[in-house]
Design a protein around this motif. Structure first.
Motif, PDB file in Angstrom:
ATOM      1  N   ARG A 204       0.677  -1.136   0.058  1.00 38.76           N
ATOM      2  CA  ARG A 204       0.131   0.091   0.000  1.00 38.76           C
ATOM      3  C   ARG A 204       0.777   1.314  -0.056  1.00 38.76           C
ATOM      4  NH1 ARG A 204      -5.541  -0.940   0.479  1.00 38.76           N
ATOM      5  NH2 ARG A 204      -5.812  -3.255   1.449  1.00 38.76           N
ATOM      6  N   ASP A 205       2.226   1.148   0.520  1.00 34.64           N
ATOM      7  CA  ASP A 205       2.948   2.307   0.552  1.00 34.64           C
ATOM      8  C   ASP A 205       3.742   2.392  -0.879  1.00 34.64           C
ATOM      9  OD1 ASP A 205       2.277   3.023   3.036  1.00 34.64           O
ATOM     10  OD2 ASP A 205       3.913   2.028   3.971  1.00 34.64           O
TER      11      ASP A 205
ATOM     12  N   ARG B 111      -3.322   2.477  -1.622  1.00 34.97           N
ATOM     13  CA  ARG B 111      -3.811   2.835  -0.367  1.00 34.97           C
ATOM     14  C   ARG B 111      -5.346   3.143  -0.294  1.00 34.97           C
ATOM     15  NH1 ARG B 111       0.552   7.203  -1.459  1.00 34.97           N
ATOM     16  NH2 ARG B 111       2.387   6.144  -1.069  1.00 34.97           N
ATOM     17  N   GLU B 112      -5.982   3.454  -1.418  1.00 32.68           N
ATOM     18  CA  GLU B 112      -7.440   3.652  -1.508  1.00 32.68           C
ATOM     19  C   GLU B 112      -8.236   2.455  -1.513  1.00 32.68           C
ATOM     20  OE1 GLU B 112      -8.172   6.741  -1.173  1.00 32.68           O
ATOM     21  OE2 GLU B 112      -6.220   7.073  -1.347  1.00 32.68           O
ATOM     22  N   LEU B 113      -7.630   1.158  -1.722  1.00 34.51           N
ATOM     23  CA  LEU B 113      -8.362   0.014  -1.529  1.00 34.51           C
ATOM     24  C   LEU B 113      -8.716  -0.399  -0.362  1.00 34.51           C
ATOM     25  CD1 LEU B 113      -5.928  -2.266  -3.997  1.00 34.51           C
ATOM     26  CD2 LEU B 113      -8.205  -1.064  -4.488  1.00 34.51           C
ATOM     27  N   PRO B 114      -9.943  -1.092  -0.431  1.00 35.40           N
ATOM     28  CA  PRO B 114     -10.382  -1.615   1.215  1.00 35.40           C
ATOM     29  C   PRO B 114      -9.548  -2.558   1.671  1.00 35.40           C
ATOM     30  CG  PRO B 114     -12.331  -1.648  -0.661  1.00 35.40           C
ATOM     31  CD  PRO B 114     -11.001  -1.244  -1.300  1.00 35.40           C
TER      32      PRO B 114
ATOM     33  N   TRP C   7      -4.967  -8.042  -7.223  1.00 37.25           N
ATOM     34  CA  TRP C   7      -4.589  -6.957  -7.882  1.00 37.25           C
ATOM     35  C   TRP C   7      -3.321  -6.503  -7.360  1.00 37.25           C
ATOM     36  CZ3 TRP C   7      -4.586  -4.140 -11.932  1.00 37.25           C
ATOM     37  CH2 TRP C   7      -4.119  -2.666 -11.853  1.00 37.25           C
ATOM     38  N   ILE C   8      -3.207  -6.528  -5.976  1.00 36.60           N
ATOM     39  CA  ILE C   8      -1.938  -6.119  -5.316  1.00 36.60           C
ATOM     40  C   ILE C   8      -0.755  -6.893  -5.663  1.00 36.60           C
ATOM     41  CG2 ILE C   8      -0.784  -6.046  -3.047  1.00 36.60           C
ATOM     42  CD1 ILE C   8      -3.312  -4.644  -1.802  1.00 36.60           C
ATOM     43  N   GLY C   9      -0.997  -8.409  -5.719  1.00 39.19           N
ATOM     44  CA  GLY C   9      -0.071  -9.407  -5.995  1.00 39.19           C
ATOM     45  C   GLY C   9       0.299  -9.015  -7.564  1.00 39.19           C
ATOM     46  N   ILE C  10      -0.714  -8.827  -8.336  1.00 38.88           N
ATOM     47  CA  ILE C  10      -0.012  -8.763  -9.889  1.00 38.88           C
ATOM     48  C   ILE C  10       0.815  -7.703  -9.961  1.00 38.88           C
ATOM     49  CG2 ILE C  10      -0.977  -7.959 -12.097  1.00 38.88           C
ATOM     50  CD1 ILE C  10      -3.529  -9.750 -11.257  1.00 38.88           C
ATOM     51  N   ARG C  11       0.396  -6.541  -9.420  1.00 38.78           N
ATOM     52  CA  ARG C  11       1.404  -5.244  -9.105  1.00 38.78           C
ATOM     53  C   ARG C  11       2.640  -5.457  -8.585  1.00 38.78           C
ATOM     54  NH1 ARG C  11      -1.235  -0.265  -9.098  1.00 38.78           N
ATOM     55  NH2 ARG C  11       0.756   0.224  -9.188  1.00 38.78           N
ATOM     56  N   GLN C  12       2.532  -6.118  -7.417  1.00 40.55           N
ATOM     57  CA  GLN C  12       3.858  -6.739  -6.693  1.00 40.55           C
ATOM     58  C   GLN C  12       4.720  -7.515  -7.703  1.00 40.55           C
ATOM     59  OE1 GLN C  12       3.833  -9.089  -3.322  1.00 40.55           O
ATOM     60  NE2 GLN C  12       3.839  -7.265  -2.178  1.00 40.55           N
ATOM     61  N   HIS C  13       4.129  -8.370  -8.403  1.00 42.06           N
ATOM     62  CA  HIS C  13       5.013  -9.196  -8.980  1.00 42.06           C
ATOM     63  C   HIS C  13       5.775  -8.399 -10.095  1.00 42.06           C
ATOM     64  CE1 HIS C  13       5.612 -11.647 -12.773  1.00 42.06           C
ATOM     65  NE2 HIS C  13       6.133 -12.585 -11.869  1.00 42.06           N
ATOM     66  N   ARG C  14       4.825  -7.542 -10.776  1.00 37.94           N
ATOM     67  CA  ARG C  14       5.506  -6.878 -11.852  1.00 37.94           C
ATOM     68  C   ARG C  14       6.383  -5.855 -11.475  1.00 37.94           C
ATOM     69  NH1 ARG C  14       6.555  -6.940 -17.024  1.00 37.94           N
ATOM     70  NH2 ARG C  14       6.410  -4.991 -18.281  1.00 37.94           N
ATOM     71  N   HIS C  15       6.348  -5.129 -10.426  1.00 39.63           N
ATOM     72  CA  HIS C  15       7.324  -4.297  -9.837  1.00 39.63           C
ATOM     73  C   HIS C  15       8.720  -5.043  -9.327  1.00 39.63           C
ATOM     74  CE1 HIS C  15       8.959  -1.161  -7.118  1.00 39.63           C
ATOM     75  NE2 HIS C  15       9.167  -1.901  -6.260  1.00 39.63           N
TER      76      HIS C  15
END
Length: 181
Positions: A85-86, A92-95, A136-144
């Motif tokens: 989230r950071d 940060r806006e996600l529930p 969604w976070i996992g996809i973003r984290q993997h790409r990063h």
């Protein structure tokens, strides 16, 4: 949804495993740089002039710098330095994704009783929503992480090229010096 979550967990683990290979290769290249650099620093009896020693020394220092940069990038793949989230401003806006996201779960639920009540009270829709958020976070984290791994690999390749060029020049110079004396 579970298949996707499992898949991205495996991808993140695979990326971390690949980063450890980059770290190992960097260690080997560092050892090679150290051996040649030690030989260069040997002193006046090395048979090389000051200019030649400086040129090869700068090449090796460049290689060492590239190895260090590669190691910094690769270690960033192993563990994220800050919560997702950071890392991703829009996250940060996600529930909160209770149960699926350990950081959210531990921040929101302080005791086991809170955890148990939350799990028992979740509806199918809230479970699905939390799973989608985590995916969604996992996809973003993997790409990063994967982009950092690619950068680390590219930098390590350049470090290897600079090392081989410096080593080759050093060996050729040493051989030609010994042939002329």
């Amino acid at each position: 949804m579970r298949w996707h979550l499992d898949r991205y967990d495996r991808l993140r683990a695979s990326t971390a495993s690949r980063a450890s290979v980059v770290l190992s290769a960097g260690a080997i290249l560092s050892a090679g740089n150290a051996v040649v650099l030690a030989r260069l620093i040997d002193g006046p009896d090395s048979g090389l002039g000051i200019t030649t020693t400086l040129v090869f020394g700068l090449g090796l220092l460049l290689s060492i710098g590239l190895v260090v940069l590669s190691l910094i990038l690769a270690t960033g793949v192993l563990v994220t330095p800050k919560p997702s989230r950071d890392t991703f401003a829009d996250a940060r806006e996600l529930p909160v994704a209770l149960v699926f996201n350990p950081t959210d779960t531990l921040r929101e639920l302080k005791t086991y009783d809170d955890f148990r009540s939350s799990v028992e009270g979740q509806s199918y829709q809230s479970i699905l929503a939390a799973a989608q958020i985590e995916l969604w976070i996992g996809i973003r984290q993997h790409r990063h992480r994967y982009l950092r791994l690619r950068a680390a690999t590219r930098v390590l390749r350049w470090a290897a090229v600079v090392f081989v060029v410096s080593l080759t020049g050093f060996v050729i110079t040493m051989l030609s010096e010994s042939l002329w004396t």
